[in-house]
Design an enzyme around this catalytic site. Sequence first.
Site, PDB file in Angstrom:
ATOM      1  N   LYS A 179      -0.196  27.685 -19.643  1.00 31.91           N
ATOM      2  CA  LYS A 179      -1.245  28.532 -20.219  1.00 31.91           C
ATOM      3  C   LYS A 179      -1.186  29.933 -19.608  1.00 31.91           C
ATOM      4  O   LYS A 179      -1.351  30.928 -20.308  1.00 31.91           O
ATOM      5  CB  LYS A 179      -2.622  27.919 -19.968  1.00 31.91           C
ATOM      6  CG  LYS A 179      -2.896  26.681 -20.791  1.00 31.91           C
ATOM      7  CD  LYS A 179      -4.228  26.081 -20.399  1.00 31.91           C
ATOM      8  CE  LYS A 179      -4.487  24.783 -21.159  1.00 31.91           C
ATOM      9  NZ  LYS A 179      -5.753  24.158 -20.730  1.00 31.91           N
ATOM     10  N   HIS A 189      -9.145  17.440  -6.601  1.00 31.22           N
ATOM     11  CA  HIS A 189      -9.496  16.125  -7.131  1.00 31.22           C
ATOM     12  C   HIS A 189     -11.011  15.981  -6.979  1.00 31.22           C
ATOM     13  O   HIS A 189     -11.562  16.300  -5.934  1.00 31.22           O
ATOM     14  CB  HIS A 189      -8.865  14.987  -6.328  1.00 31.22           C
ATOM     15  CG  HIS A 189      -7.386  15.133  -6.109  1.00 31.22           C
ATOM     16  ND1 HIS A 189      -6.466  14.637  -6.989  1.00 31.22           N
ATOM     17  CD2 HIS A 189      -6.682  15.707  -5.122  1.00 31.22           C
ATOM     18  CE1 HIS A 189      -5.263  14.896  -6.531  1.00 31.22           C
ATOM     19  NE2 HIS A 189      -5.370  15.550  -5.395  1.00 31.22           N
TER      20      HIS A 189
END
Length: 116
Positions: free
Chosen positions: A61, A112
Amino acid sequence: MIVGIGTDMTEVIRMAEMVDRHGDRFLKRVFTDEELSYSLDKPRQAEHLAVRFAAKEAVLKAIKTGVGPGTSLHEVEVLRGAKGEPEIRLHGRTAKVAAAKGVRRIHVSLTHTGGY
């Protein structure tokens, strides 16, 4: 000069399901041998794979290509640097596309949390 900024996150359960459903075919298409060696040696394999998958998507991206002609998830490699920091290496056509856009360095942060 900043070429672009990319963000992405991947559900850990989705990654586990992809591995269960498609096995080695999926793993070898998306991850490099070094990424697999690192991730599959960990107790929470799907978490390590998911964060790498998200980083690969974010990199594509950022260089404004996404996954498509001329780029490949497999050609974006997410490694650990000497001090444990995440490091990106580009290979093949993806490296050429990035270089043509003026990309010289890629910074990435991995995280995470919960199921992501």
